[in-house]
Write a protein that holds these residues in place. Structure first.
Motif, PDB file in Angstrom:
ATOM      1  N   PHE A 195     -62.744 -26.346 -28.148  1.00 32.36           N
ATOM      2  CA  PHE A 195     -63.302 -25.054 -27.747  1.00 32.36           C
ATOM      3  C   PHE A 195     -63.415 -24.122 -28.955  1.00 32.36           C
ATOM      4  CE2 PHE A 195     -62.291 -20.668 -26.529  1.00 32.36           C
ATOM      5  CZ  PHE A 195     -63.284 -20.396 -25.599  1.00 32.36           C
ATOM      6  N   ARG A 196     -62.375 -24.069 -29.776  1.00 34.47           N
ATOM      7  CA  ARG A 196     -62.342 -23.167 -30.934  1.00 34.47           C
ATOM      8  C   ARG A 196     -63.343 -23.577 -32.018  1.00 34.47           C
ATOM      9  NH1 ARG A 196     -61.005 -18.596 -29.303  1.00 34.47           N
ATOM     10  NH2 ARG A 196     -58.805 -18.103 -28.954  1.00 34.47           N
ATOM     11  N   ASN A 197     -63.653 -24.867 -32.104  1.00 32.48           N
ATOM     12  CA  ASN A 197     -64.526 -25.357 -33.170  1.00 32.48           C
ATOM     13  C   ASN A 197     -65.943 -25.668 -32.698  1.00 32.48           C
ATOM     14  OD1 ASN A 197     -62.700 -25.845 -35.718  1.00 32.48           O
ATOM     15  ND2 ASN A 197     -61.502 -26.565 -33.967  1.00 32.48           N
ATOM     16  N   ALA A 198     -66.235 -25.394 -31.447  1.00 32.99           N
ATOM     17  CA  ALA A 198     -67.540 -25.747 -30.890  1.00 32.99           C
ATOM     18  C   ALA A 198     -68.682 -25.060 -31.637  1.00 32.99           C
ATOM     19  CB  ALA A 198     -67.590 -25.401 -29.407  1.00 32.99           C
ATOM     20  N   HIS A 199     -68.453 -23.813 -32.092  1.00 28.14           N
ATOM     21  CA  HIS A 199     -69.525 -23.066 -32.762  1.00 28.14           C
ATOM     22  C   HIS A 199     -69.960 -23.744 -34.055  1.00 28.14           C
ATOM     23  CE1 HIS A 199     -65.866 -21.616 -34.783  1.00 28.14           C
ATOM     24  NE2 HIS A 199     -66.654 -21.298 -35.816  1.00 28.14           N
ATOM     25  N   ARG A 200     -69.083 -24.520 -34.662  1.00 28.12           N
ATOM     26  CA  ARG A 200     -69.444 -25.236 -35.895  1.00 28.12           C
ATOM     27  C   ARG A 200     -70.527 -26.288 -35.640  1.00 28.12           C
ATOM     28  NH1 ARG A 200     -63.581 -26.556 -38.744  1.00 28.12           N
ATOM     29  NH2 ARG A 200     -62.840 -24.377 -38.900  1.00 28.12           N
ATOM     30  N   TYR A 201     -70.642 -26.714 -34.412  1.00 27.90           N
ATOM     31  CA  TYR A 201     -71.634 -27.726 -34.062  1.00 27.90           C
ATOM     32  C   TYR A 201     -72.796 -27.115 -33.293  1.00 27.90           C
ATOM     33  CZ  TYR A 201     -67.470 -30.408 -35.167  1.00 27.90           C
ATOM     34  OH  TYR A 201     -66.354 -30.911 -35.798  1.00 27.90           O
ATOM     35  N   GLY A 202     -72.922 -25.800 -33.388  1.00 27.46           N
ATOM     36  CA  GLY A 202     -74.058 -25.115 -32.772  1.00 27.46           C
ATOM     37  C   GLY A 202     -73.915 -24.857 -31.293  1.00 27.46           C
ATOM     38  N   VAL A 203     -72.709 -24.922 -30.777  1.00 24.97           N
ATOM     39  CA  VAL A 203     -72.485 -24.688 -29.344  1.00 24.97           C
ATOM     40  C   VAL A 203     -71.631 -23.445 -29.172  1.00 24.97           C
ATOM     41  CG1 VAL A 203     -71.621 -25.652 -27.178  1.00 24.97           C
ATOM     42  CG2 VAL A 203     -72.557 -27.176 -28.934  1.00 24.97           C
ATOM     43  N   GLU A 204     -72.148 -22.481 -28.431  1.00 26.12           N
ATOM     44  CA  GLU A 204     -71.398 -21.255 -28.150  1.00 26.12           C
ATOM     45  C   GLU A 204     -70.818 -21.329 -26.735  1.00 26.12           C
ATOM     46  OE1 GLU A 204     -70.589 -18.897 -30.169  1.00 26.12           O
ATOM     47  OE2 GLU A 204     -71.757 -19.683 -31.856  1.00 26.12           O
ATOM     48  N   PRO A 205     -69.490 -21.276 -26.580  1.00 26.04           N
ATOM     49  CA  PRO A 205     -68.883 -21.327 -25.247  1.00 26.04           C
ATOM     50  C   PRO A 205     -69.390 -20.194 -24.361  1.00 26.04           C
ATOM     51  CG  PRO A 205     -67.219 -21.614 -26.957  1.00 26.04           C
ATOM     52  CD  PRO A 205     -68.489 -21.207 -27.657  1.00 26.04           C
ATOM     53  N   ASN A 206     -69.533 -20.486 -23.088  1.00 28.98           N
ATOM     54  CA  ASN A 206     -69.964 -19.470 -22.129  1.00 28.98           C
ATOM     55  C   ASN A 206     -68.827 -19.156 -21.148  1.00 28.98           C
ATOM     56  OD1 ASN A 206     -69.883 -21.692 -20.481  1.00 28.98           O
ATOM     57  ND2 ASN A 206     -72.077 -21.751 -20.062  1.00 28.98           N
ATOM     58  N   THR A 207     -69.153 -18.442 -20.090  1.00 31.36           N
ATOM     59  CA  THR A 207     -68.131 -18.025 -19.113  1.00 31.36           C
ATOM     60  C   THR A 207     -67.407 -19.220 -18.508  1.00 31.36           C
ATOM     61  OG1 THR A 207     -69.480 -16.085 -18.581  1.00 31.36           O
ATOM     62  CG2 THR A 207     -67.737 -16.657 -17.028  1.00 31.36           C
ATOM     63  N   VAL A 208     -68.166 -20.268 -18.215  1.00 32.31           N
ATOM     64  CA  VAL A 208     -67.551 -21.465 -17.624  1.00 32.31           C
ATOM     65  C   VAL A 208     -66.543 -22.080 -18.598  1.00 32.31           C
ATOM     66  CG1 VAL A 208     -68.000 -23.790 -16.736  1.00 32.31           C
ATOM     67  CG2 VAL A 208     -69.579 -21.923 -16.207  1.00 32.31           C
ATOM     68  N   SER A 209     -66.888 -22.103 -19.876  1.00 29.28           N
ATOM     69  CA  SER A 209     -65.976 -22.655 -20.889  1.00 29.28           C
ATOM     70  C   SER A 209     -64.655 -21.899 -20.882  1.00 29.28           C
ATOM     71  CB  SER A 209     -66.612 -22.564 -22.279  1.00 29.28           C
ATOM     72  OG  SER A 209     -67.949 -22.982 -22.281  1.00 29.28           O
ATOM     73  N   TYR A 210     -64.737 -20.565 -20.899  1.00 29.06           N
ATOM     74  CA  TYR A 210     -63.526 -19.746 -20.891  1.00 29.06           C
ATOM     75  C   TYR A 210     -62.731 -19.954 -19.606  1.00 29.06           C
ATOM     76  CZ  TYR A 210     -64.631 -17.079 -25.121  1.00 29.06           C
ATOM     77  OH  TYR A 210     -64.856 -16.706 -26.431  1.00 29.06           O
ATOM     78  N   ASN A 211     -63.414 -20.050 -18.483  1.00 30.46           N
ATOM     79  CA  ASN A 211     -62.709 -20.228 -17.211  1.00 30.46           C
ATOM     80  C   ASN A 211     -61.931 -21.541 -17.173  1.00 30.46           C
ATOM     81  OD1 ASN A 211     -63.690 -17.795 -16.310  1.00 30.46           O
ATOM     82  ND2 ASN A 211     -65.245 -18.669 -14.965  1.00 30.46           N
ATOM     83  N   VAL A 212     -62.533 -22.595 -17.722  1.00 30.21           N
ATOM     84  CA  VAL A 212     -61.855 -23.897 -17.737  1.00 30.21           C
ATOM     85  C   VAL A 212     -60.551 -23.809 -18.523  1.00 30.21           C
ATOM     86  CG1 VAL A 212     -61.996 -26.269 -18.591  1.00 30.21           C
ATOM     87  CG2 VAL A 212     -63.962 -25.257 -17.425  1.00 30.21           C
TER      88      VAL A 212
END
Length: 470
Positions: free
Chosen positions: A189-206
Motif C-alpha cells: 500500500f505504501r509503495n503503490a505510488h511508485r508503480y503509478g497506482v494511487e490508493p483510493n477510499t477502498v484501499s484505505y478501508n481495507v
C-alpha cells in the motif's frame, strides 16, 4: 522377453491418441459438404495464406483450436491439445487460447502449468490485457495463495502493463485475510505510488479494517486522517470501520464522538453503524443513551429497523427493566416497524425473570395470536414461574393455550407441572385440571407420554404414603 509398459506410458500414449482423435474429428467435421462451397472455401484459404502464417498450418486456424480447448472439461486434456497445436509448423496460438487455458487450469489449481504459460506469453511478445491478471488474482485468492497474489502485482509490469487500483485493492483484500500478511499488505500500500497506482477510499478501508481487527487502532486512525491530507474522500464504511474498532475496545464514547463528526460532515450513517453503536451502548449499560440514539435515528435520515429495536429491548431486559422494554415494543408500530418473533421471546423471558408473569402471559398470548411460535424455553419459563408462586391454574391456562395452537411443551415442563397439580391433594380438583388439559387435541409432537410415566410413578408413591399413614 515381452515387457508390460508402465501405467505412466500407457496414460501418456492414450492421452495422445485421444487428443489426435478429437482434433481429427474437429477438423473433419468442418470440411465442406458440396462442390460449390468447396471452391469458395479454397478461395478464402488462398486469401488467408497471403495474410497469416497460421493458414499454412495443417491443424487449422487459431480460433478453431481455441474453441476446441474451450470445449474440454478436463483441463489437462485442454493443455495437451494446446501443446499439440503448438508443435505444428507455422502455427501461433491466439491470445484467447492462452486466456481460456489459463482460466481452466487455474480453476483446477494447476498453478505450476500457468507459470509456464505466462513465460511463453512473455517470450513470444503477446499483447496481454489487464483482465488476465484480474482473473489470476481472483484465482490465487480463492486458492489461499497470498504470495502468488502479491507476486502477480509485480508480474503485471513485466508485460508492459500498468497495474490498476482495482488490482491493488483485490491483492490487499487477499493479503489482509491472512493475519501474517497484514504488514506485507501495508508495505505494498505504501509503495503503490511508485508503480503509478494511487490508493483510493477502498484501499484505505481495507487496511483500516485489517488494523482494527488486529487491535491496532492507532494505525487505523493514522490512515483515516491521512485520507483527508491526500484528498481521498472517506465514505460511510470508513467511519463505520473505525466505530466498530472502537467498540471492540470498549471505547463507546469515542465511537459516539465519531458518529457526531460524521453527521457534522454531512454523512448519513448506515443501519450497521447504528447497530454497532446501540449494541455497544447497551453492553456498557448506557441504556438512556441507547434509547436516545434510537429515537434520533429517524430524524437523521435512517429509520430504525427490527434489529435496532430488538437490540435495545434486549439491553433493557438484561438490566431488569422489562417494563421499559414493553414501552419500546409499544412504540414500534407508530414508527413503521412491527415486532417479530425475537422481540416477543426476549420480552417474555425478561418479564419472567422479573416475576411479572401476568404481563408475560399477555405478551405470550399476543405472540401466539400473531402466529409466532414461542420457543419451548419461553413456555417453560412462564409455566415454571406460575408454579413457583403457587398459581397452578394460570400455569394450566398457559399450557392449554399453547397446546391449542399446536405448540409442544418440553417434557421437563410436563414433569414439573404434573406433580404441582397433584400436590394440591384435592382429588376432584386434580381430575378437573387434568381433564381440562387433555381436552386439547394432542398432536404427534406434544411429548406427553414421558410425563405420563412420571405421573404414574408419582401417584403410586402418593397412594402408598396415604396407606402407610392410615
Amino acid at each position: 522377453m515381452h515387457q508390460t509398459p508402465s501405467p505412466f506410458l500407457l496414460t501418456c500414449s492414450n492421452s495422445t491418441v485421444i487428443t489426435r482423435r478429437i482434433m481429427c474429428h474437429f477438423f473433419y467435421s468442418s470440411l465442406p459438404q458440396n462442390h460449390h462451397h468447396n471452391q469458395k472455401q479454397k478461395q478464402e484459404q488462398q486469401q488467408q495464406q497471403q495474410q497469416s502464417p497460421n493458414s499454412k498450418s495443417p491443424i487449422g486456424s487459431p480460433s478453431r483450436v481455441q474453441k476446441l480447448i474451450a470445449s474440454q472439461s478436463d483441463p489437462l486434456l485442454a493443455k495437451e491439445i494446446f501443446d499439440y497445436a503448438s508443435n505444428q509448423p507455422n502455427f501461433r496460438h491466439s491470445y484467447s487460447s492462452y486466456l481460456t487455458l489459463i482460466l481452466k487450469l487455474g480453476r483446477s489449481n494447476y498453478f505450476s502449468l500457468i507459470d509456464n504459460l505466462l513465460i511463453r506469453l512473455k517470450s513470444d511478445r503477446y499483447s496481454v490485457s489487464p483482465s488476465l491478471f484480474t482473473h489470476l488474482i481472483k484465482l490465487y485468492g480463492e486458492a489461499n495463495l497470498p504470495d502468488k497474489a502479491l507476486k502477480t502485482f509485480y508480474t503485471i509490469m513485466e508485460f508492459n502493463c500498468k497495474p490498476s487500483v482495482k488490482h491493488l485493492n483485490r491483492i490487499l483484500a487477499i493479503l489482509v485475510s491472512h493475519r501474517n500478511y497484514v504488514r506485507p499488505a501495508f508495505h505494498l500500500f505504501r509503495n503503490a505510488h511508485r508503480y503509478g497506482v494511487e490508493p483510493n477510499t477502498v484501499s484505505y478501508n481495507v487496511l483500516m479494517r485489517a488494523f482494527c481487527l488486529c487491535g491496532d487502532l492507532s494505525i487505523a486512525y493514522q490512515l483515516f486522517n491521512e485520507m483527508f491530507k491526500r484528498d481521498v474522500v472517506p465514505d460511510v464504511e470508513s467511519y463505520r470501520i473505525l466505530m466498530q474498532g472502537l467498540c471492540r475496545k470498549s471505547q463507546v464514547n469515542g465511537a459516539v464522538d465519531l458518529l457526531e463528526d460524521m453527521l457534522n460532515k454531512g454523512f448519513v450513517p448506515d443501519t450497521l453503524s447504528y447497530t454497532t453503536l446501540l449494541n455497544s451502548l447497551c453492553r456498557k449499560k448506557k441504556l438512556r443513551e441507547a434509547y436516545k440514539l434510537l429515537c434520533r435515528m429517524k430524524v437523521k435520515g435512517c429509520n430504525p429497523d427490527i434489529v435496532h429495536y430488538n437490540t435495545v429491548i434486549l439491553g433493557f431486559c438484561r438490566e431488569g427493566r422489562s417494563a421499559d422494554a414493553c414501552k419500546i415494543l409499544g412504540d414500534m408500530a407508530s414508527n413503521g416497524c412491527l415486532p417479530n418473533l425475537v422481540s416477543y421471546r426476549t420480552l417474555v423471558n425478561g418479564l419472567c425473570d422479573e416475576g411479572m408473569f401476568d404481563e408475560a402471559k399477555n405478551y405470550l398470548e399476543e405472540m401466539i395470536s400473531k402466529e409466532f411460535s414461542p420457543h419451548f424455553s419461553v413456555i417453560h419459563a412462564l409455566i415454571k414461574g406460575f408454579c413457583n408462586v403457587g398459581r397452578v391454574d394460570e400455569a394450566c391456562d398457559v399450557l392449554g393455550e399453547v397446546l391449542k395452537h399446536g405448540e409442544a411443551p418440553h417434557v421437563d415442563t410436563w414433569m414439573m407441572m404434573i406433580p404441582r397439580i397433584c400436590e394440591t391433594d384435592e382429588t376432584e380438583r386434580t381430575k378437573e385440571v387434568l381433564e381440562k388439559v387433555l381436552k386439547i387435541e394432542i398432536k404427534h409432537d406434544t411429548r406427553i407420554v414421558e410425563a405420563g410415566v412420571g405421573l404414574e410413578d408419582y401417584l403410586i408413591r402418593k397412594i402408598r404414603a396415604k396407606q402407610w399413614r392410615g
